[in-house]
Enzyme design. Structure first.
Site, mmCIF file in Angstrom:
data_model
loop_
_atom_site.group_PDB
_atom_site.id
_atom_site.type_symbol
_atom_site.label_atom_id
_atom_site.label_comp_id
_atom_site.label_asym_id
_atom_site.label_seq_id
_atom_site.Cartn_x
_atom_site.Cartn_y
_atom_site.Cartn_z
ATOM 1 N N ASN A 4 0.802 -1.226 0.000
ATOM 2 C CA ASN A 4 0.000 0.000 0.000
ATOM 3 C C ASN A 4 0.834 1.275 0.000
ATOM 4 O OD1 ASN A 4 -2.167 -1.653 -0.168
ATOM 5 N ND2 ASN A 4 -2.806 -1.455 1.970
ATOM 6 N N ARG A 56 -7.101 -1.054 -7.704
ATOM 7 C CA ARG A 56 -7.686 0.261 -7.399
ATOM 8 C C ARG A 56 -6.690 1.398 -7.657
ATOM 9 N NH1 ARG A 56 -12.216 -0.005 -5.581
ATOM 10 N NH2 ARG A 56 -12.375 2.108 -4.805
ATOM 11 N N CYS A 62 -10.390 -5.604 -3.805
ATOM 12 C CA CYS A 62 -11.195 -6.582 -3.064
ATOM 13 C C CYS A 62 -12.638 -6.126 -2.900
ATOM 14 C CB CYS A 62 -10.576 -6.804 -1.686
ATOM 15 S SG CYS A 62 -8.953 -7.542 -1.768
HETATM 16 N N1 EPU Z 1 -14.437 5.911 0.746
HETATM 17 C C1 EPU Z 1 -15.510 6.560 0.206
HETATM 18 N N2 EPU Z 1 -15.298 7.322 -0.925
HETATM 19 C C2 EPU Z 1 -14.064 7.428 -1.500
HETATM 20 C C3 EPU Z 1 -12.974 6.773 -0.919
HETATM 21 C C4 EPU Z 1 -13.187 6.002 0.213
HETATM 22 O O1 EPU Z 1 -16.634 6.475 0.693
HETATM 23 O O2 EPU Z 1 -13.934 8.126 -2.531
HETATM 24 C C5 EPU Z 1 -14.657 5.064 1.943
HETATM 25 C C6 EPU Z 1 -14.405 3.583 1.614
HETATM 26 O O3 EPU Z 1 -15.531 2.988 1.019
HETATM 27 C C7 EPU Z 1 -14.072 3.023 2.973
HETATM 28 C C8 EPU Z 1 -13.345 4.175 3.653
HETATM 29 O O4 EPU Z 1 -13.685 5.367 2.928
HETATM 30 O O5 EPU Z 1 -15.251 2.736 3.675
HETATM 31 C C9 EPU Z 1 -11.849 4.036 3.705
HETATM 32 O O6 EPU Z 1 -11.333 3.841 2.402
HETATM 33 P P1 EPU Z 1 -9.882 4.315 1.992
HETATM 34 O O7 EPU Z 1 -10.005 5.292 0.876
HETATM 35 O O8 EPU Z 1 -9.140 4.722 3.209
HETATM 36 O O9 EPU Z 1 -9.257 2.974 1.453
HETATM 37 P P2 EPU Z 1 -8.412 2.744 0.145
HETATM 38 O O10 EPU Z 1 -7.453 3.843 -0.088
HETATM 39 O O11 EPU Z 1 -9.313 2.338 -0.977
HETATM 40 C C10 EPU Z 1 -6.406 1.556 1.310
HETATM 41 C C11 EPU Z 1 -5.769 0.210 1.191
HETATM 42 C C12 EPU Z 1 -6.653 -0.841 1.822
HETATM 43 C C13 EPU Z 1 -6.849 -0.475 3.292
HETATM 44 C C14 EPU Z 1 -7.450 0.932 3.398
HETATM 45 C C15 EPU Z 1 -7.585 1.399 4.835
HETATM 46 C C16 EPU Z 1 -4.548 0.411 -0.853
HETATM 47 C C17 EPU Z 1 -4.380 0.002 -2.267
HETATM 48 N N3 EPU Z 1 -5.581 -0.099 -0.207
HETATM 49 O O12 EPU Z 1 -7.624 1.454 0.569
HETATM 50 O O13 EPU Z 1 -5.944 -2.066 1.739
HETATM 51 O O14 EPU Z 1 -7.704 -1.414 3.881
HETATM 52 O O15 EPU Z 1 -6.619 1.869 2.689
HETATM 53 O O16 EPU Z 1 -6.354 1.439 5.464
HETATM 54 O O17 EPU Z 1 -3.748 1.178 -0.318
HETATM 55 C C18 EPU Z 1 -5.661 -4.356 1.473
HETATM 56 O O18 EPU Z 1 -4.446 -4.107 1.461
HETATM 57 O O19 EPU Z 1 -6.146 -5.513 1.495
HETATM 58 C C19 EPU Z 1 -6.590 -3.224 1.439
HETATM 59 C C20 EPU Z 1 -7.891 -3.363 1.214
#
Ligand code: EPU
Length: 438
Positions: free
Chosen positions: A23, A96, A120
């Site tokens: 990440n 993503r 995922c």
């Molecule tokens: N969210 C929204 N709108 C958006 C963006 C996010 O509603 O435009 C919501 C999401 O649906 C979620 C929350 O905000 O409920 C948090 O999402 P976040 O944006 O923080 O997650 P992400 O950037 O998509 C990254 C990691 C995830 C990890 C999360 C939280 C990467 C590629 N993925 O996801 O990792 O769980 O941050 O720390 O960096 C994994 O490694 O298995 C994984 C899922």
């Protein structure tokens, strides 16, 4: 679809070594697009998410070289060019990370095309924050049936942005767009995960001016240009926590080379409360089962510095062996307990609730999402035929099969290679008894 047949009931014992965090590494690779000279990223794992980002960068003219053994990667962005939509589209649904190409491509080329996103299935995972952020900088967004087209007719300008939730991805979107936007950007409600601080360190090496203030405020003063960077990626604390949980669930003993204490403090506290033992060394952390019964705990996942959502799935397997009722309240993703069905099939007693259990109400409580779990232990696990549903849930399935008596077949295991390097080899190094069919 690859499958692993596991003869379980044996402890995992030995050493695994970590490389850089999935990440962080994938975002650092995108950051290289912003530089005018070559970047060098060290400790890059050989995982499929890295592959996808490398291929997308190459489509845009970035020369990427990755030595999978040393983990050294060079990224040369001196000939960035427009990619053909049909080629970009071949990566639709695979990751993503492409959403983070928006700002850098708008800066470098004036327009961008982003394929349909993957990742995922652990909730809706909307990208509304990302698009709101990009619009604040002046981007124009057009949704097409195949993906999203973006342009910036008047260039990108710094903005005052407030996130409704400290999203990791949306914070990275701001960082990657603001560094060479004109003027100052002030972001409130930012995520401050260690991977984000590492990305900020990379951008600072490139020439950016970014300060992380108190109360989740990040200020970025736009600069005219950035150069390449040399950086050793932060270790993968999600992988470290996964192996730590595997040691506990299989009554084993695993030294996780490259793990470090500071970024894992919250995990270590919970691990100790469950009864897990650990020894912190300069070059890693040894995690092991105490030999005495495990204790139940109450866990609430949260943004940093809380207990990470990616840590709960493998630990839930260990909690099936704790003496009493454990509660896991998932507050980051609304739908991240799908993996527990397979554990129940293997003899676990895990019930999922819509209510916010464990004390603190979260934004999912009023919205009917199944986001709290009660794990009743101890329950012996028995073998089953199961299918990997997603990355972390999949790791937990493999751990459950390793802990269970009998022979389990786990299918769809190639999904695990999205985020765990040399997963099958590492299982072998830890003495697991299994057969793998690619
Ligand atoms: N969210 C929204 N709108 C958006 C963006 C996010 O509603 O435009 C919501 C999401 O649906 C979620 C929350 O905000 O409920 C948090 O999402 P976040 O944006 O923080 O997650 P992400 O950037 O998509 C990254 C990691 C995830 C990890 C999360 C939280 C990467 C590629 N993925 O996801 O990792 O769980 O941050 O720390 O960096 C994994 O490694 O298995 C994984 C899922």
């Amino acid at each position: 679809m690859s499958q692993i047949t596991i003869n379980g009931g044996k402890p995992l014992i030995g050493r695994v070594d970590l490389k850089g965090a999935k990440n962080l590494v994938t975002k650092a690779m995108v950051a290289a697009l912003l530089g005018e000279t070559k970047s060098i990223l060290l400790d890059v794992p050989n995982i499929s998410d890295v592959e996808v980002v490398a291929r997308l960068l190459e489509l845009h003219g970035v020369k990427v070289e990755h030595d999978p053994f040393t983990g050294n990667m060079t990224l040369d962005p001196s000939n960035v060019e427009q990619a053909r939509i049909v080629d970009i589209d071949t990566h639709a649904g695979s990751s993503r990370i492409p959403i983070l190409f928006c700002g850098p491509l708008l800066h470098r080329l004036g327009e961008a095309f982003i394929p349909g996103l993957g990742g995922c299935e652990i909730g809706d995972r909307p990208v509304d924050f990302h698009f709101d952020v990009l619009r604040s900088f002046g981007a124009v967004i057009e949704k097409l049936s195949t993906g999203t087209r973006l342009s910036a007719p008047d260039g990108l300008r710094g903005a005052r942005i407030s996130l409704p939730y400290p999203s990791v991805g949306a914070t990275e979107q701001v960082l990657l767009t603001a560094t060479i936007a004109e003027g100052v950007t002030e972001l409130t409600g930012a995520a401050i995960e260690p991977e984000i601080i590492d990305l900020i360190s990379i951008l600072q090496k490139m020439g950016a001016v970014i300060s992380v203030d108190t109360d989740r405020v990040i200020r970025i003063e736009g600069v005219k240009k950035l150069k390449g960077f040399t950086h050793r990626a932060l270790f993968d604390r999600n992988e470290a926590a996964s192996w730590a949980a595997a040691a506990l669930a299989t009554e084993g003993d695993i030294f996780v080379g490259g793990a470090s204490q500071v970024e894992m403090m919250t995990f270590l506290n919970i691990y100790r409360k469950v009864g897990g033992q650990f020894e912190i060394e300069d070059d890693g952390i040894r995690f092991y089962h105490p030999g005495s019964p495990l204790q139940p705990v109450v866990i609430q996942t949260d943004v940093h510095p809380g207990f990470m959502t990616d840590w709960q799935q493998p630990l839930v397997v260990a909690l099936t062996q704790a003496q009493g009722l454990s509660i896991v309240h998932e507050t980051v993703y609304e739908n991240r307990f799908g993996f527990t069905d397979a554990l129940n099939q293997m003899g676990a007693k895990i019930q999922i609730y819509r209510e916010c259990l464990g004390g603190n109400p979260c934004r999912f409580g009023q919205r009917n999402f199944n986001h709290s779990a009660v794990v009743s232990g101890p329950t012996p696990l028995h073998a089953a035929d199961i299918r990997v549903p997603d990355l972390r849930g999949g790791f937990s399935h493999v751990v459950a099969a390793l802990a269970a008596e009998g022979t389990s077949n786990v299918s769809n295991v190639q999904l695990i290679s999205r985020g765990y390097e040399r997963f099958i080899t590492k299982l072998g190094d830890l003495g697991a008894d299994f057969e793998f069919k690619a």
